[in-house]
Design an enzyme around this catalytic site. Structure first.
Site, PDB file in Angstrom:
ATOM      1  CE  LYS A  54      -4.539  -1.558   0.428  1.00  0.00           C
ATOM      2  NZ  LYS A  54      -5.311  -2.017   1.266  1.00  0.00           N
ATOM      3  NE  ARG A  63      -7.938  -7.773  -0.864  1.00  0.00           N
ATOM      4  CZ  ARG A  63      -7.487  -7.175  -1.880  1.00  0.00           C
ATOM      5  NH1 ARG A  63      -6.212  -6.487  -1.453  1.00  0.00           N
ATOM      6  NH2 ARG A  63      -7.920  -7.136  -2.883  1.00  0.00           N
TER       7      ARG A  63
HETATM    8  N1  HH2 Z   1      -7.432  -3.451  -0.475  1.00  0.00           N
HETATM    9  C1  HH2 Z   1      -7.808  -3.429  -1.792  1.00  0.00           C
HETATM   10  C2  HH2 Z   1      -8.788  -4.000  -2.400  1.00  0.00           C
HETATM   11  N2  HH2 Z   1      -9.476  -4.826  -1.631  1.00  0.00           N
HETATM   12  N3  HH2 Z   1     -10.240  -5.736   0.528  1.00  0.00           N
HETATM   13  C3  HH2 Z   1     -10.122  -5.849   1.835  1.00  0.00           C
HETATM   14  N4  HH2 Z   1     -10.783  -6.470   2.713  1.00  0.00           N
HETATM   15  N5  HH2 Z   1      -9.159  -4.947   2.444  1.00  0.00           N
HETATM   16  C4  HH2 Z   1      -8.200  -4.371   1.854  1.00  0.00           C
HETATM   17  O1  HH2 Z   1      -7.358  -3.840   2.474  1.00  0.00           O
HETATM   18  C5  HH2 Z   1      -8.233  -4.272   0.443  1.00  0.00           C
HETATM   19  C6  HH2 Z   1      -9.435  -4.899  -0.242  1.00  0.00           C
HETATM   20  C7  HH2 Z   1      -6.646  -2.668  -2.838  1.00  0.00           C
HETATM   21  O2  HH2 Z   1      -6.001  -3.236  -3.179  1.00  0.00           O
HETATM   22  P1  HH2 Z   1      -5.672  -4.191  -4.410  1.00  0.00           P
HETATM   23  O3  HH2 Z   1      -6.683  -5.117  -4.497  1.00  0.00           O
HETATM   24  O4  HH2 Z   1      -4.126  -4.538  -4.525  1.00  0.00           O
HETATM   25  O5  HH2 Z   1      -5.688  -3.084  -5.395  1.00  0.00           O
HETATM   26  P2  HH2 Z   1      -6.796  -2.685  -6.208  1.00  0.00           P
HETATM   27  O6  HH2 Z   1      -8.099  -2.209  -5.620  1.00  0.00           O
HETATM   28  O7  HH2 Z   1      -6.456  -1.320  -6.856  1.00  0.00           O
HETATM   29  O8  HH2 Z   1      -7.405  -3.773  -7.319  1.00  0.00           O
END
Ligand code: HH2
Length: 278
Positions: free
Chosen positions: A221, A255
């Protein structure tokens, strides 16, 4: 609570479990575009399982700050084939979505967890989730990904996140969702600046004390980038440190993008905690 009921699966949380991230999106913040192709996405998911992931979180809409919304038919086309294939292989599949129709179709295709960054606040989401037997991740955010980083003023970020999650647990209970299906996520990076994220991580016990398994998403992040000066794909050491800080405070699900390295870190962590002196 040491188990999480996820449809036909039961996740034992007596030790921390690893959720591997599979973004089938063109624009996710750290891996956007890499797994948009179906076969590559499946290979990546299978690799994460081989590396020790306990479940896979499939997302078809980026939640990065400022991200554009994806219409439901497009999101469904991205996630459903992946969800169906992985769940038919026995994998515990989570679907990362805020849309009730995507939740419904993904659970019908075999998903056994709904990971909702809006904590079932979309119209119809609560009722829809209640009608399934999937586990639910309730996450804290203010506003939407498009607007959230303009709204990062808190009197006390830990208090506010705790109160919000408590109110969403109450809403779930009233809708008939049993406690053994609920996990809570403070939502690192969602409507929070670096300082807020650090306070929240330091005070994570207050969220754990709500009595539900706590899941954290800290992997790669931007706050970690701001602290270390590292680019997205250079944030593994920072991600592992943050992950262990969360586990030390009681987080039970993590995650992550980098499953193998996370599993190694947790293996050492568990071994130290399980060691007995002479
Ligand atoms: N962070 C992201 C997406 N989904 N879900 C939960 N429960 N907790 C989190 O911290 C969280 C999440 C953001 O990260 P990422 O999936 O890598 O990126 P993007 O949303 O750009 O696909």
């Amino acid at each position: 609570m040491t188990v999480l009921r996820c449809g036909r699966h039961t996740l034992d949380l007596t030790r921390p479990r690893v959720m591997g991230i599979l973004n089938v999106t063109p624009d996710s913040f750290s891996d956007g575009g890499r797994f948009h192709d179906r076969e590559r996405a499946l290979d990546h998911a299978r690799g994460m399982i081989a590396d020790g992931a306990d479940l896979i979180d499939v997302g078809g809409e980026s939640t990065r700050p400022g991200a554009d919304a994806v219409p439901a038919p497009e999101e469904l086309a991205r996630v459903l084939p992946i969800v169906a294939t992985l769940s038919s292989e026995g994998t515990i599949v989570s679907v990362d979505t805020t849309k009730p129709e995507v939740m419904r179709e993904a659970v019908a295709a075999g998903a056994s967890m709904i990971n909702d960054v809006r904590a079932l606040q979309e119209d119809g989401a609560l009722e829809l989730a209640a009608a399934t037997d999937a586990a639910i991740v309730l996450m804290h955010m203010r506003g939407t990904p498009r607007t959230m980083q303009q709204d990062t003023q808190y009197d006390d970020v830990v208090d506010e996140v705790q109160a919000f999650l408590r109110s969403r647990v109450d809403a779930c209970r009233q809708a008939g969702i049993t406690d053994d299906r609920l996990a809570l996520d403070p939502g690192f990076g969602f409507a929070k600046d670096v300082d807020d994220n650090l306070k929240l991580l330091h005070g994570l016990r207050a969220i754990v004390d709500l009595g539900h398994p706590v899941i954290v998403g800290l992997s790669r992040k931007s706050s970690l980038g701001k602290l270390t000066g590292r680019l997205t794909d250079e944030r593994l050491p920072a991600s592992l440190a943050a992950m262990l800080a969360a586990v030390a405070r009681g987080a039970r699900l993590v995650r992550v993008h980098d499953v193998r390295e996370t599993v190694d870190a947790l293996t050492v962590w568990d071994a130290v905690n399980g060691a007995r002196g002479p």
